[in-house]
Design a protein around this motif. Sequence first.
Motif, PDB file in Angstrom:
ATOM      1  N   MET A 189       2.199   4.936  15.708  1.00 23.29           N
ATOM      2  CA  MET A 189       2.466   4.080  14.557  1.00 23.29           C
ATOM      3  C   MET A 189       1.509   4.425  13.411  1.00 23.29           C
ATOM      4  O   MET A 189       0.353   4.738  13.638  1.00 23.29           O
ATOM      5  CB  MET A 189       2.300   2.618  14.960  1.00 23.29           C
ATOM      6  CG  MET A 189       2.862   1.669  13.940  1.00 23.29           C
ATOM      7  SD  MET A 189       2.398  -0.022  14.292  1.00 23.29           S
ATOM      8  CE  MET A 189       0.661  -0.005  13.964  1.00 23.29           C
ATOM      9  N   ASP A 190       2.034   4.352  12.237  1.00 19.58           N
ATOM     10  CA  ASP A 190       1.272   4.669  11.034  1.00 19.58           C
ATOM     11  C   ASP A 190       0.452   3.442  10.618  1.00 19.58           C
ATOM     12  O   ASP A 190       0.993   2.346  10.497  1.00 19.58           O
ATOM     13  CB  ASP A 190       2.281   5.029   9.930  1.00 19.58           C
ATOM     14  CG  ASP A 190       1.604   5.670   8.751  1.00 19.58           C
ATOM     15  OD1 ASP A 190       0.377   5.841   8.810  1.00 19.58           O
ATOM     16  OD2 ASP A 190       2.322   6.005   7.794  1.00 19.58           O
ATOM     17  N   SER A 191      -0.849   3.618  10.405  1.00 17.28           N
ATOM     18  CA  SER A 191      -1.660   2.448  10.032  1.00 17.28           C
ATOM     19  C   SER A 191      -1.689   2.237   8.520  1.00 17.28           C
ATOM     20  O   SER A 191      -2.125   1.198   8.038  1.00 17.28           O
ATOM     21  CB  SER A 191      -3.089   2.622  10.555  1.00 17.28           C
ATOM     22  OG  SER A 191      -3.692   3.710   9.900  1.00 17.28           O
ATOM     23  N   GLU A 192      -1.202   3.231   7.772  1.00 18.58           N
ATOM     24  CA  GLU A 192      -1.294   3.153   6.324  1.00 18.58           C
ATOM     25  C   GLU A 192      -0.613   1.914   5.721  1.00 18.58           C
ATOM     26  O   GLU A 192      -1.188   1.251   4.856  1.00 18.58           O
ATOM     27  CB  GLU A 192      -0.714   4.422   5.704  1.00 18.58           C
ATOM     28  CG  GLU A 192      -1.392   4.804   4.426  1.00 18.58           C
ATOM     29  CD  GLU A 192      -1.120   6.265   4.059  1.00 18.58           C
ATOM     30  OE1 GLU A 192      -2.056   6.960   3.696  1.00 18.58           O
ATOM     31  OE2 GLU A 192       0.048   6.696   4.168  1.00 18.58           O
ATOM     32  N   PRO A 193       0.617   1.588   6.174  1.00 19.75           N
ATOM     33  CA  PRO A 193       1.249   0.384   5.613  1.00 19.75           C
ATOM     34  C   PRO A 193       0.388  -0.866   5.785  1.00 19.75           C
ATOM     35  O   PRO A 193       0.345  -1.723   4.902  1.00 19.75           O
ATOM     36  CB  PRO A 193       2.549   0.269   6.416  1.00 19.75           C
ATOM     37  CG  PRO A 193       2.839   1.645   6.869  1.00 19.75           C
ATOM     38  CD  PRO A 193       1.508   2.297   7.105  1.00 19.75           C
ATOM     39  N   PHE A 194      -0.346  -0.945   6.905  1.00 17.57           N
ATOM     40  CA  PHE A 194      -1.194  -2.116   7.125  1.00 17.57           C
ATOM     41  C   PHE A 194      -2.386  -2.106   6.171  1.00 17.57           C
ATOM     42  O   PHE A 194      -2.763  -3.140   5.628  1.00 17.57           O
ATOM     43  CB  PHE A 194      -1.671  -2.164   8.582  1.00 17.57           C
ATOM     44  CG  PHE A 194      -0.640  -2.760   9.489  1.00 17.57           C
ATOM     45  CD1 PHE A 194      -0.482  -4.129   9.584  1.00 17.57           C
ATOM     46  CD2 PHE A 194       0.213  -1.944  10.204  1.00 17.57           C
ATOM     47  CE1 PHE A 194       0.489  -4.680  10.386  1.00 17.57           C
ATOM     48  CE2 PHE A 194       1.188  -2.492  11.011  1.00 17.57           C
ATOM     49  CZ  PHE A 194       1.333  -3.861  11.108  1.00 17.57           C
ATOM     50  N   LEU A 195      -2.953  -0.911   5.975  1.00 16.10           N
ATOM     51  CA  LEU A 195      -4.078  -0.822   5.035  1.00 16.10           C
ATOM     52  C   LEU A 195      -3.621  -1.263   3.644  1.00 16.10           C
ATOM     53  O   LEU A 195      -4.318  -2.006   2.957  1.00 16.10           O
ATOM     54  CB  LEU A 195      -4.607   0.611   4.985  1.00 16.10           C
ATOM     55  CG  LEU A 195      -5.340   1.073   6.245  1.00 16.10           C
ATOM     56  CD1 LEU A 195      -5.803   2.516   6.107  1.00 16.10           C
ATOM     57  CD2 LEU A 195      -6.545   0.163   6.513  1.00 16.10           C
ATOM     58  N   ILE A 196      -2.435  -0.799   3.255  1.00 15.87           N
ATOM     59  CA  ILE A 196      -1.920  -1.180   1.939  1.00 15.87           C
ATOM     60  C   ILE A 196      -1.692  -2.686   1.873  1.00 15.87           C
ATOM     61  O   ILE A 196      -2.074  -3.358   0.922  1.00 15.87           O
ATOM     62  CB  ILE A 196      -0.625  -0.409   1.620  1.00 15.87           C
ATOM     63  CG1 ILE A 196      -0.945   1.070   1.451  1.00 15.87           C
ATOM     64  CG2 ILE A 196       0.048  -0.962   0.369  1.00 15.87           C
ATOM     65  CD1 ILE A 196       0.261   1.965   1.377  1.00 15.87           C
ATOM     66  N   SER A 197      -1.101  -3.240   2.928  1.00 15.93           N
ATOM     67  CA  SER A 197      -0.853  -4.688   2.953  1.00 15.93           C
ATOM     68  C   SER A 197      -2.154  -5.469   2.858  1.00 15.93           C
ATOM     69  O   SER A 197      -2.246  -6.461   2.130  1.00 15.93           O
ATOM     70  CB  SER A 197      -0.123  -5.081   4.242  1.00 15.93           C
ATOM     71  OG  SER A 197       1.245  -4.865   4.098  1.00 15.93           O
ATOM     72  N   PHE A 198      -3.167  -5.042   3.607  1.00 15.69           N
ATOM     73  CA  PHE A 198      -4.442  -5.775   3.604  1.00 15.69           C
ATOM     74  C   PHE A 198      -5.127  -5.659   2.245  1.00 15.69           C
ATOM     75  O   PHE A 198      -5.677  -6.626   1.731  1.00 15.69           O
ATOM     76  CB  PHE A 198      -5.375  -5.262   4.712  1.00 15.69           C
ATOM     77  CG  PHE A 198      -4.958  -5.723   6.071  1.00 15.69           C
ATOM     78  CD1 PHE A 198      -4.582  -7.039   6.289  1.00 15.69           C
ATOM     79  CD2 PHE A 198      -4.917  -4.846   7.140  1.00 15.69           C
ATOM     80  CE1 PHE A 198      -4.179  -7.467   7.539  1.00 15.69           C
ATOM     81  CE2 PHE A 198      -4.515  -5.263   8.398  1.00 15.69           C
ATOM     82  CZ  PHE A 198      -4.145  -6.578   8.600  1.00 15.69           C
ATOM     83  N   GLU A 199      -5.081  -4.469   1.693  1.00 11.90           N
ATOM     84  CA  GLU A 199      -5.699  -4.270   0.386  1.00 11.90           C
ATOM     85  C   GLU A 199      -5.007  -5.156  -0.656  1.00 11.90           C
ATOM     86  O   GLU A 199      -5.647  -5.874  -1.415  1.00 11.90           O
ATOM     87  CB  GLU A 199      -5.585  -2.793  -0.005  1.00 11.90           C
ATOM     88  CG  GLU A 199      -6.484  -2.421  -1.170  1.00 11.90           C
ATOM     89  CD  GLU A 199      -6.345  -0.955  -1.549  1.00 11.90           C
ATOM     90  OE1 GLU A 199      -5.687  -0.196  -0.802  1.00 11.90           O
ATOM     91  OE2 GLU A 199      -6.884  -0.573  -2.595  1.00 11.90           O
ATOM     92  N   LEU A 200      -3.672  -5.111  -0.627  1.00  4.99           N
ATOM     93  CA  LEU A 200      -2.889  -5.910  -1.571  1.00  4.99           C
ATOM     94  C   LEU A 200      -3.185  -7.394  -1.401  1.00  4.99           C
ATOM     95  O   LEU A 200      -3.419  -8.117  -2.373  1.00  4.99           O
ATOM     96  CB  LEU A 200      -1.403  -5.626  -1.356  1.00  4.99           C
ATOM     97  CG  LEU A 200      -0.431  -6.423  -2.222  1.00  4.99           C
ATOM     98  CD1 LEU A 200      -0.593  -6.016  -3.673  1.00  4.99           C
ATOM     99  CD2 LEU A 200       1.001  -6.182  -1.768  1.00  4.99           C
ATOM    100  N   SER A 201      -3.189  -7.856  -0.159  1.00  5.89           N
ATOM    101  CA  SER A 201      -3.380  -9.292   0.095  1.00  5.89           C
ATOM    102  C   SER A 201      -4.771  -9.737  -0.299  1.00  5.89           C
ATOM    103  O   SER A 201      -4.952 -10.829  -0.839  1.00  5.89           O
ATOM    104  CB  SER A 201      -3.145  -9.605   1.573  1.00  5.89           C
ATOM    105  OG  SER A 201      -1.849  -9.220   1.925  1.00  5.89           O
ATOM    106  N   THR A 202      -5.765  -8.902  -0.011  1.00  4.91           N
ATOM    107  CA  THR A 202      -7.136  -9.292  -0.337  1.00  4.91           C
ATOM    108  C   THR A 202      -7.314  -9.398  -1.850  1.00  4.91           C
ATOM    109  O   THR A 202      -7.865 -10.387  -2.343  1.00  4.91           O
ATOM    110  CB  THR A 202      -8.131  -8.256   0.233  1.00  4.91           C
ATOM    111  OG1 THR A 202      -7.835  -8.065   1.614  1.00  4.91           O
ATOM    112  CG2 THR A 202      -9.551  -8.728   0.083  1.00  4.91           C
ATOM    113  N   ILE A 203      -6.819  -8.386  -2.567  1.00  2.00           N
ATOM    114  CA  ILE A 203      -6.998  -8.424  -4.022  1.00  2.00           C
ATOM    115  C   ILE A 203      -6.197  -9.582  -4.623  1.00  2.00           C
ATOM    116  O   ILE A 203      -6.688 -10.315  -5.477  1.00  2.00           O
ATOM    117  CB  ILE A 203      -6.601  -7.077  -4.659  1.00  2.00           C
ATOM    118  CG1 ILE A 203      -7.499  -5.971  -4.104  1.00  2.00           C
ATOM    119  CG2 ILE A 203      -6.713  -7.129  -6.176  1.00  2.00           C
ATOM    120  CD1 ILE A 203      -7.130  -4.582  -4.561  1.00  2.00           C
TER     121      ILE A 203
END
Lengths: 218, 244, 210
Positions: A1-15
Amino acid sequence: MDSEPFLISFELSTITMLILGIVGIGISYFLAFKRSIIVDILEPIIMSPLVLPPTVLGFYILEIFGVSGSVGKFLNHFDLKLVFNFWGLLIGSIIYSLPFSVSPIIAGFRAIPKSLIEASYTLGKSKFHTLLKVIIPNAKYSIISALVLVFSHTIGEFGVVLMVGGDIPGKTRTASIAIFDYVQELNYKDANISALILFSIAMISLIFLQILKRLQER
Amino acid sequence: MKKFLVLGLLAGKICFGATITVAAAADLRFVLQNLTALYKKEYPHDNFKFIYGASGNFYNQIRQGYPIDVFMSADTRYPELLYKQGFAYKPRPYAIGKLAIYTTKNMDISNPKSALLKAQKIAIANPRVAPYGIAGISTLHCYHIYNQVANKIVYGENIIQTAQYVASGNVPVGLVSYSLLLAPQLGLKGKYELIPQPCYKPIVQGATVIKSTKDEKASMRFFNFLYSPQAIAIWKSFGYGIPR
Amino acid sequence: MMYINIKTRLLNLKCTLNKSQMLGILGPSGIGKTTLLRAIANLEKADGEIIVDNEVWLNDKISLPVQNRSIGFVFQDFALFPNMSVLENIAYASSKEKATHLLEAFNIIHLKDKYPNKLSGGERQRVAIARAIAREPKLLLMDEPFSALDRSTKHFIQDKIKQLSQEQGFYTIFIAHDIGDIKRLSDFIFLVEDNKVINTDEFEKESINI
């Protein structure tokens, strides 16, 4: 599984969470203590993403910020693009999650006895000082709830993000879109893992909110 | 983290070649895996990002500034329009798609017309944005059964979602792209039959390089590869016709 | 010297106080006493004139915002900040030293680290009065400030207020429903029902006449 979508989601949600924390407090302060026609007009506008289909918001954001949109055309002169990139996701998320920030904070602000605020004024303190030292600390549970709600709501967002972001791998493919893609690829294993992670995040934040509610009641 | 990503991408460009972002019609989902594997043997430093969807959606998004390098449509109309409107370079057809009837149920599909009539639901891609959907609808008209089955049609957002409706068993029969079914992921799950050609217009699929591409050289390199002899062999192996 | 001539929706008050003097407001509930007190602080709109030590707080042209009026206000519901300890509440508009000093004067230094929700009504009232005085206001406004205190504590606190007002020279206007409290503290009484301000000594005579 690709972890990139999760990193993007977390970054987006945090900001989104950090921005909406500040913006939410500002807007709530403006709306909570005023009784005027402006408030009666503004409040429904801010709350509208609660009931609007994400596609309506996505459509308008594209219309306004897209390269041929009014704001988009203007920004073209500066070589700035606000759709199909992270900024587009951020704008979409901020607008879409705004009511989840404003609604609890307004309720928290309105629950503060008026005399507390007046007491601070009579002691010679400015409105801003009163906001920082009296209003915000006494609405802290509402503000934390708002932040948690915004974070989890942004993680779970799909429609606006898909329309405004455009599902670009490594840039705008968030976790919720990745699940949609996995299912289309018939990749049920990765769809399952991703869905389980998102489900857990949702449950953890809801349980956290429940605990918060109990703390507040004490 | 963003900074690192950008740095990484820049470094990647300088040392290892380009990352080419391709918006591809959903029927290309499996064939492109084979095609890029072959491409990477020749140009091992180029990397790919693929976004699959309905061609009509991509058309709209590209007009709004969608940041991709190459657009592989499921028809020639959308790339031509983008070319005329100044968003893309001159397009060229790369393959001719075929339509097939597909089922994972225990039903006889040797006669597509009667199978479609008997089925409780029919999956077809949304004809407003997916060229394979247009072919599907014209097939129903060609059999003179459109009015009888119109209320049984389930529309997929794109052709692979349509195929997935059938593969998952949720819809008994669908009209999907033949190339998807030649991939084991879908083909082994059920059976399929080609729809005889005169029933729908040949699905001529065109590709084009988008003018806003960040790396025109690499995009052109990949674009030209689509018409190379090695690529033609792959297209054929996935059941596509080759445009003259 | 302080001159007040203020009109609210229900009440008009006209009086002049010298340094350290006190005015008690006496009258039935619901007649607008609290609104009057709030108007002096500019928590409510009002017309009229307020001049404190030659500084104009209110006239036709000027209306100083509440923050710029040197007042101490004791609210009926105490309005202590729940997020702050007793010491922090009192130090909010003064200093830790001043706050400690007042807590000792009011005999509640043992409460300094407690939070308002752990205090009794009487304790809260004392903290609220201490907080209002801590910032060394020119005018102390108190809305029913003794309602939750037992008799001996009440007298102790009243004596302290009297003493502090002598030392610091602030004016005091307060609302009370107990005639005893008013007679004990104030130099003047505003009889709301008669709409007149009288000397406390005259009140004795009047009550005898009645």
